[in-house]
Structure formats: structure tokens, C-alpha cells
Design a protein around this motif. Sequence first.
Motif, PDB file in Angstrom:
ATOM      1  N   VAL A 133      -1.706   8.155   2.585  1.00 16.00           N
ATOM      2  CA  VAL A 133      -2.597   7.328   3.391  1.00 16.00           C
ATOM      3  C   VAL A 133      -2.916   6.079   2.590  1.00 16.00           C
ATOM      4  O   VAL A 133      -3.294   6.163   1.411  1.00 16.00           O
ATOM      5  CB  VAL A 133      -3.904   8.067   3.753  1.00 16.00           C
ATOM      6  CG1 VAL A 133      -4.882   7.125   4.447  1.00 16.00           C
ATOM      7  CG2 VAL A 133      -3.614   9.275   4.636  1.00 16.00           C
ATOM      8  N   PRO A 181      -5.502   3.266   2.850  1.00 13.81           N
ATOM      9  CA  PRO A 181      -6.677   2.894   3.642  1.00 13.81           C
ATOM     10  C   PRO A 181      -6.927   1.391   3.736  1.00 13.81           C
ATOM     11  O   PRO A 181      -7.698   0.954   4.575  1.00 13.81           O
ATOM     12  CB  PRO A 181      -7.816   3.585   2.887  1.00 13.81           C
ATOM     13  CG  PRO A 181      -7.340   3.720   1.486  1.00 13.81           C
ATOM     14  CD  PRO A 181      -5.857   3.918   1.578  1.00 13.81           C
ATOM     15  N   VAL A 204      -6.533  12.421   7.961  1.00 18.22           N
ATOM     16  CA  VAL A 204      -7.569  11.647   8.644  1.00 18.22           C
ATOM     17  C   VAL A 204      -8.009  12.436   9.867  1.00 18.22           C
ATOM     18  O   VAL A 204      -7.180  12.824  10.698  1.00 18.22           O
ATOM     19  CB  VAL A 204      -7.051  10.258   9.045  1.00 18.22           C
ATOM     20  CG1 VAL A 204      -8.094   9.514   9.881  1.00 18.22           C
ATOM     21  CG2 VAL A 204      -6.691   9.435   7.804  1.00 18.22           C
ATOM     22  N   ILE A 255     -12.819   7.492  13.342  1.00 22.35           N
ATOM     23  CA  ILE A 255     -12.487   8.231  12.122  1.00 22.35           C
ATOM     24  C   ILE A 255     -13.762   8.893  11.599  1.00 22.35           C
ATOM     25  O   ILE A 255     -14.788   8.230  11.413  1.00 22.35           O
ATOM     26  CB  ILE A 255     -11.901   7.284  11.068  1.00 22.35           C
ATOM     27  CG1 ILE A 255     -10.591   6.661  11.577  1.00 22.35           C
ATOM     28  CG2 ILE A 255     -11.675   8.014   9.739  1.00 22.35           C
ATOM     29  CD1 ILE A 255     -10.125   5.461  10.779  1.00 22.35           C
ATOM     30  N   VAL A 288     -11.780  11.060   5.763  1.00 22.18           N
ATOM     31  CA  VAL A 288     -10.498  10.803   5.089  1.00 22.18           C
ATOM     32  C   VAL A 288     -10.530  11.665   3.832  1.00 22.18           C
ATOM     33  O   VAL A 288     -11.339  11.421   2.926  1.00 22.18           O
ATOM     34  CB  VAL A 288     -10.332   9.320   4.729  1.00 22.18           C
ATOM     35  CG1 VAL A 288      -8.971   9.074   4.085  1.00 22.18           C
ATOM     36  CG2 VAL A 288     -10.515   8.425   5.950  1.00 22.18           C
ATOM     37  N   ILE A 330      -8.841   2.178   7.065  1.00 27.23           N
ATOM     38  CA  ILE A 330      -9.029   3.591   7.406  1.00 27.23           C
ATOM     39  C   ILE A 330     -10.272   4.078   6.679  1.00 27.23           C
ATOM     40  O   ILE A 330     -10.221   4.504   5.524  1.00 27.23           O
ATOM     41  CB  ILE A 330      -7.776   4.425   7.047  1.00 27.23           C
ATOM     42  CG1 ILE A 330      -6.550   3.871   7.769  1.00 27.23           C
ATOM     43  CG2 ILE A 330      -7.994   5.888   7.408  1.00 27.23           C
ATOM     44  CD1 ILE A 330      -5.247   4.592   7.439  1.00 27.23           C
TER      45      ILE A 330
END
Length: 443
Positions: free
Chosen positions: A15, A17, A30, A37, A40, A365
Motif C-alpha cells: 500500500v 498511502p 485497507v 476508509i 490502514v 489513503i
Amino acid sequence: MALEACDLLIEAGHVVPVQPHGVVLANYAVAVRDGAIVAVLPVADARARFEAKDVVSRPDGVLIPGLVNAHVHNPMTLLRGVADDLPLMEWLQGHIWPIEAAVISPEFVADGVTLAIAEMLRGGTTCCNENYFFPDVQAATYRKHGFRARVGLPVIDFPTAWARTADEYFDRAGEVHDQWRNDPLVATAFAPHAPYTVSDANFERIRMLADQLDVPVHCHVHETAHEVAEARKNLGQSQIARLDRLGLVNDRLIAVHMTQLTDADIALCAERGVSVAHCPESNLKLASGFCPVAKLAAAGVNLAIGTDGAASNNDLDMFGEMRTAALLAKAVGEDASAFDAFTALRAATLGGAKALGFDEAIGSIEPGKQADLVCVDLGALETQPLHHVVSQLVYACGRHQVSDVWIAGHRKLESRILVDMDVDGIVANARQWRDRIAAVRTA
């Protein structure tokens, strides 16, 4: 202890972000609930914490924020390839504008935007900054397909199929803004075409209304050396200086192209919080010039990346645009370290979101943000071995490696298949527009 419910759990080999900058998380997941969201965290922790309605596992995948295309003319996908290998003003005045005058309509705009949405989704783009006529039709088409967009309200100093007078441009802009002001996916901006096609009076009116409505101003600025020289000759000042005199050089301005800049121009943009939408491939193809990306970045100017329209690029490929932006910045700045891979990815995600005023909702993210997410499959031989995830994303992979896309947690692409879009119908429709445009050109 009962597991926490969520709608979607995406498990990925990596991932990225984007925020914090420069971070890559291995074997992370996630969690998404109600389109946002919620966490994470490492895959093992996610499985221990959440019970998801839908679990998507992509061990060779890299999860990134959805790409933000910061400058498009998406109805012009239907003009892809009609007038190539020409300088900007000849391309525009001799070919594009005459064809548009013959075919532009609500139907043309809706069909062109639909084709663009399909292309963007397959390339990992989940949001765009639109600049074209019939914004009412654009907005309705983006909303129909669940695509996030900032739709431009056009202003230009001559009659078009959208409006005939200055008052009509502004009246219709107000109507479209009011219709979409509370929509979760579609918002508006003022989109004056360029300093050479918009009067001082109209720019002043835009400045006042943009402040009142709290919307950005999306404008082509300093696109070519010729237009900058003409402005200095006719007005005694550069375009950016004129816009500053009119009160438009501020943190609402999305200045597109910006290929001809002095150090003073760059300092002004940095001081006022201007965002620059860099369109490297269109600038190269039209020989418009080189945006000094490394200098802008060093000064602290927010940089976003756009493809421009498919009539001058000729695609909506943000992966290609990222790579070109990074390579070109190094050549122009004579510095191999300029605009590194992490910086290019940030410009194509969070930089674009900030330019559009969407950075509280998308672009990285992080828990609390909307789940606009893209999974890229780096398991193919073309992106092996995987020494550095973000370098592979920017310098090696292609948009065909995008496997999955979500917007606000809704699945838009699944294993390369578009969800709820009729690809065969879109292609057939594009072909009938080809025939209609060909008939216009030969008439």
C-alpha cells in the motif's frame, strides 16, 4: 470478542498511502465502511479485527489512491486524432474550433464524457478537472457513472452553442452551480478559457463570484511563448501579472500549462498558493514549451498533473503522464534527482486533489477519507523484479496493469472489467461519431 463489521477489506502486497510522503507499506490492508476508509493496517491485524462483506486479496497488487487528472476536455475524446502534428493556434483555430462548431451538442458532450470515463477508469483515474461546454450535461454524465469530477463553468468572450453573451455565460454558470452544489461526487469551478479570450470585466466578475461561491478558477495560463509575448506587447505586462492585477492570483487558481515563467512569476505563485496543472505530453505534442516543474516544486508551488484533452495528447493515460512529467523535469532542470518517483505520484494524486479543493476527501489513503482506490498488478514480467514499488509504478508499469478501481467504496473496475458500463456500446457509439465528424470535414 466480536469482529468489527466493514463493507470492504482490500489486502495488497503493498500500500502506498502518499501521505505520509515516501512511505510504502508491505502486506497491508485497507478497510472501508460506508464509502470511507476506516483503517490502514497489516493484513494479519485486519483479519483479526474486521469481518468484511467483501474481501479482495491482491498479493501482487499495489494499492494507491485514485489518480486525479487535473486538466481535461473530456468530450474531445470524440476528436481524438482529427488534427495531429500542428502548432497550437493552427490546430485550434484551423481544425478543432470549426469541427466543434459543426458537431457540438448535449449529445456530443454526453457521449464524449462517457467514452472518457471508461478510458480513465481502466487507467486508474477516479477524479478529473473538466473544462468544456455544456457543464450541465457533463455533471449529469459523471454522476450517472459514479465518477468524481470538478466540472468547469465556461466563460469565453464569444458566442458558442452553450451561451451567446457574457450575461448568459454567468447566468447559466449560476444555474449549474446551484444544481450541483451539495453533490457528494460532482462539484463546479469557473473555467475562463484563457487570458487572450476573456476580458478584464469578465475576469473581475469571475473573481467576485468564485469568492462568493467558494469555488476554484481553472484557466489556461502562459501556455505558449507567442501568447505571452503578445500579452507583453499589447498590455505591457505578462498574463500572470494581469491576472494578479485583477485579483485572481490566489489559492483558488488552477493555472494550466504554465510553460513560460520567470523566477518572479514562480515566486508570486508560491506566495499566493496557486496550483499548477502540468500537462507534459500535450505541451510536447503541440510544441508549447516546458513547464519549469523543478523550480516550481523547489519554490513550494502545489503541482498537479493533467493529460489535457484526447484531441491533443492523444490519450487520458495518467501513468504515461506521470512518467513523462518525471523524465521531462529532469531534462529541463538538468538534474537527475528532480521530480522523483514519489513526487510524481504525489502530484498525480494528492497534488491534484489539493488543486481541485478535494484534498480533505481524496488523494491519499488515510482513515476518514473517501475510498477512491486503485490496485495495480506489478506481478507481470514487465515490472519484475520488484526492487522499488514506486519506481516501478512511475517508470515501468502501464495503465493496462490496473486491475481494480473503487470510487467512494463502489467497485468500478474488477479484474480489468468495467462494472456497469457497456464497452461494446461505447465503442460502437464512438465509431458513429467518427463517421459524423468525417462527413463534416469533407462537406
